[in-house]
Design a protein around this motif. Structure first.
Motif, PDB file in Angstrom:
ATOM      1  N   LYS A 224       6.546   6.938  -5.042  1.00  0.00           N
ATOM      2  CA  LYS A 224       5.158   6.811  -5.498  1.00  0.00           C
ATOM      3  C   LYS A 224       4.416   8.155  -5.514  1.00  0.00           C
ATOM      4  O   LYS A 224       3.256   8.204  -5.906  1.00  0.00           O
ATOM      5  N   THR A 225       5.089   9.216  -5.104  1.00  0.00           N
ATOM      6  CA  THR A 225       4.415  10.519  -5.004  1.00  0.00           C
ATOM      7  C   THR A 225       3.819  10.956  -6.338  1.00  0.00           C
ATOM      8  O   THR A 225       2.647  11.359  -6.414  1.00  0.00           O
ATOM      9  N   LEU A 226       4.595  10.886  -7.411  1.00  0.00           N
ATOM     10  CA  LEU A 226       4.085  11.336  -8.710  1.00  0.00           C
ATOM     11  C   LEU A 226       2.966  10.441  -9.211  1.00  0.00           C
ATOM     12  O   LEU A 226       2.019  10.924  -9.860  1.00  0.00           O
ATOM     13  N   ASP A 227       3.022   9.155  -8.918  1.00  0.00           N
ATOM     14  CA  ASP A 227       1.936   8.255  -9.298  1.00  0.00           C
ATOM     15  C   ASP A 227       0.632   8.672  -8.626  1.00  0.00           C
ATOM     16  O   ASP A 227      -0.434   8.696  -9.250  1.00  0.00           O
TER      17      ASP A 227
ATOM     18  N   LEU B 217       1.889  17.576  -1.751  1.00  0.00           N
ATOM     19  CA  LEU B 217       1.554  16.206  -1.362  1.00  0.00           C
ATOM     20  C   LEU B 217       2.797  15.343  -1.492  1.00  0.00           C
ATOM     21  O   LEU B 217       3.597  15.517  -2.415  1.00  0.00           O
ATOM     22  N   ALA B 218       2.958  14.418  -0.555  1.00  0.00           N
ATOM     23  CA  ALA B 218       4.067  13.464  -0.609  1.00  0.00           C
ATOM     24  C   ALA B 218       3.575  12.112  -0.135  1.00  0.00           C
ATOM     25  O   ALA B 218       2.589  12.010   0.598  1.00  0.00           O
ATOM     26  N   ALA B 219       4.282  11.068  -0.563  1.00  0.00           N
ATOM     27  CA  ALA B 219       3.868   9.699  -0.254  1.00  0.00           C
ATOM     28  C   ALA B 219       4.998   8.919   0.392  1.00  0.00           C
ATOM     29  O   ALA B 219       6.176   9.254   0.272  1.00  0.00           O
ATOM     30  N   ILE B 220       4.634   7.865   1.083  1.00  0.00           N
ATOM     31  CA  ILE B 220       5.547   6.811   1.518  1.00  0.00           C
ATOM     32  C   ILE B 220       5.115   5.537   0.798  1.00  0.00           C
ATOM     33  O   ILE B 220       3.967   5.122   0.957  1.00  0.00           O
ATOM     34  N   PRO B 221       5.987   4.944  -0.013  1.00  0.00           N
ATOM     35  CA  PRO B 221       7.349   5.353  -0.379  1.00  0.00           C
ATOM     36  C   PRO B 221       7.333   6.622  -1.253  1.00  0.00           C
ATOM     37  O   PRO B 221       6.389   6.856  -2.011  1.00  0.00           O
ATOM     38  N   ALA B 222       8.390   7.422  -1.149  1.00  0.00           N
ATOM     39  CA  ALA B 222       8.447   8.701  -1.854  1.00  0.00           C
ATOM     40  C   ALA B 222       8.465   8.534  -3.365  1.00  0.00           C
ATOM     41  O   ALA B 222       8.029   9.440  -4.087  1.00  0.00           O
TER      42      ALA B 222
ATOM     43  N   ILE C 105       0.847  -1.196   0.000  1.00  0.00           N
ATOM     44  CA  ILE C 105       0.000   0.000   0.000  1.00  0.00           C
ATOM     45  C   ILE C 105       0.884   1.248   0.000  1.00  0.00           C
ATOM     46  O   ILE C 105       2.073   1.189   0.309  1.00  0.00           O
ATOM     47  N   VAL C 106       0.272   2.362  -0.354  1.00  0.00           N
ATOM     48  CA  VAL C 106       0.941   3.657  -0.342  1.00  0.00           C
ATOM     49  C   VAL C 106       0.172   4.566   0.605  1.00  0.00           C
ATOM     50  O   VAL C 106      -1.065   4.595   0.582  1.00  0.00           O
ATOM     51  N   VAL C 107       0.893   5.289   1.455  1.00  0.00           N
ATOM     52  CA  VAL C 107       0.264   6.273   2.334  1.00  0.00           C
ATOM     53  C   VAL C 107       0.822   7.642   1.981  1.00  0.00           C
ATOM     54  O   VAL C 107       2.033   7.862   2.034  1.00  0.00           O
ATOM     55  N   ALA C 108      -0.064   8.545   1.592  1.00  0.00           N
ATOM     56  CA  ALA C 108       0.331   9.901   1.226  1.00  0.00           C
ATOM     57  C   ALA C 108      -0.341  10.886   2.173  1.00  0.00           C
ATOM     58  O   ALA C 108      -1.329  10.563   2.844  1.00  0.00           O
TER      59      ALA C 108
ATOM     60  N   ALA D  45       5.815  17.213  -3.186  1.00  0.00           N
ATOM     61  CA  ALA D  45       6.810  17.648  -2.207  1.00  0.00           C
ATOM     62  C   ALA D  45       7.937  16.620  -2.170  1.00  0.00           C
ATOM     63  O   ALA D  45       7.781  15.502  -2.675  1.00  0.00           O
ATOM     64  N   ARG D  46       9.052  16.989  -1.588  1.00  0.00           N
ATOM     65  CA  ARG D  46      10.209  16.078  -1.519  1.00  0.00           C
ATOM     66  C   ARG D  46       9.842  14.778  -0.802  1.00  0.00           C
ATOM     67  O   ARG D  46      10.129  13.684  -1.285  1.00  0.00           O
TER      68      ARG D  46
END
Length: 372
Positions: free
Chosen positions: A167-170, A160-165, A129-132, A185-186
């Motif tokens: 995946k942010t653009l996705d 906005l940023a995600a973990i894992p990073a 899963i991705v957590v943003a 965001a970074r």
């Protein structure tokens, strides 16, 4: 290309507005609220009315107080519940999360994505899963009833940023058709420190607490933020930015954020607030049992103060608001809130903090002492 489906978690001000908007523009939307009484009208008639910047209505796919039903088969889970509910919500969702699902905290406050990601991975380490987290909520809005919302203004840009990073653009690309305002965001440290709710919510509330507690009517921002309160908020903001510089992240002052987000200009923060049309008409709360204290102090200011102390950065303005909140409520927010121990950041160097934010883990051992 298949249109994404959404689950909205929380039927408060933001949740009703977001669910109404997304369903209004044609998305399949499930809306969840833990308390049945609050969502019962939408279970009986799943239609949300919108006024303000967006006029119309949206037909929900489902309204429910069953978390499994709410998130089953959806692509993006937009969490709008208060930050004090993030951990328990993560535990409740975890058994039913499906590989590939994306959770977006709207907003994460400070450290929200770190807390939610860790809570899920602790019990289900193999779930993909991705957590943003969003830096702030995308609307200035209010629920006008349990089935209606008024959107005063949408923000022009929200980081906005995600973990894992990686995946942010996705995540941003999936959200873009509905919310082109999201920008990358970074990492979630950047979104956490650039948490403007921490600056605009607790101080005006506590410094106007007498009026709020007796229910005196006034506009929260334009009347509650006077020149002197505006000056105090700018001191808090300077402390936040000093922490951001130490952590090597891009920071923007609260005054400049008002211009970038709303187009509101001024020579100081007080003037920018007065010149922000999105803030006109937003009334002060009636009473002190509100998120601006019980969410923003322990889940926004405490992690900033706790992290600053690890690197020997003084935050007297931020600390004074935390202390006033503790004295008024009788709650030890430093103990109950998102301190560095709870977030897993204790003893980490700056580069390790970013590695932890980008990957959800670190490859190097922690330092026993504090290293700036």
């Amino acid at each position: 290309m298949k249109k994404v489906t959404y689950s909205i978690i929380g039927a408060g001000n933001g949740g009703i507005a977001m669910a109404g908007y997304l369903s209004h523009i044609g998305y399949d939307v499930n809306l969840y609220n833990r308390t049945l009484e609050n969502i019962q009208p939408l279970i009986e008639k799943p239609r949300i009315g919108l006024t303000g910047e967006i006029e119309g209505y949206g037909e929900l796919n489902l309204a429910t107080n069953n978390i499994k039903e709410a998130i089953e088969g959806t692509d993006i889970i937009m969490v709008t519940v208060p930050a004090m509910g993030h951990y328990n919500l993560a535990k409740a969702m975890a058994p039913y999360l499906e590989d590939g699902q994306i959770i977006v905290l709207n907003p994460g406050r400070t450290g929200g994505a770190l807390e939610v990601y860790a809570a899920i991975k602790k019990d289900y380490p193999n779930k993909n899963i991705v957590v943003a987290e969003a830096q702030t909520f995308i609307y200035a809005c209010r629920a006008t009833s349990r089935t209606d919302a008024h959107i005063f203004k949408s923000k022009k840009e929200v980081s906005l940023a995600a973990i894992p990073a990686n995946k942010t653009l996705d995540v941003i690309n999936l959200l873009k058709p509905a919310y082109p305002q999201f920008i990358p965001a970074r990492d979630v440290i950047e979104t956490s420190i650039n948490n403007y709710g921490a600056i605009f919510h607790p101080a005006p509330t506590l410094l106007n607490s007498g009026h709020i507690e007796r229910g005196a009517p006034f506009e929260y921002y334009t009347e509650g933020i006077t020149p002197s309160i505006g000056g105090f908020i700018e001191r808090m903001d300077a402390e936040r930015m000093a922490l951001g510089r130490l952590l090597n992240i891009n920071t923007l002052s609260a005054k400049d954020w008002l211009e970038e987000t709303y187009g509101a200009k001024g020579d100081n923060l007080y003037e920018a607030v007065q010149n922000n049309p999105a803030y006109h008409g937003l009334q002060a709360p009636k009473g002190l049992n509100i998120r601006y204290i019980y969410e923003d102090v322990p889940y926004s200011l405490v992690p900033m103060s706790s992290l600053a102390k690890q690197f020997n950065i003084e935050t007297p303005a931020i600390d004074s608001i935390i202390r006033i909140a503790e004295l008024i409520t009788g709650i030890d927010f430093y103990k109950e809130g998102r301190n560095i121990e709870r977030l897993g950041l204790k003893g980490l160097q700056v580069n390790q903090i970013h590695e932890f934010a980008e990957k959800g883990s670190i490859s190097e051992e922690r330092e026993e002492g504090v290293v700036a």
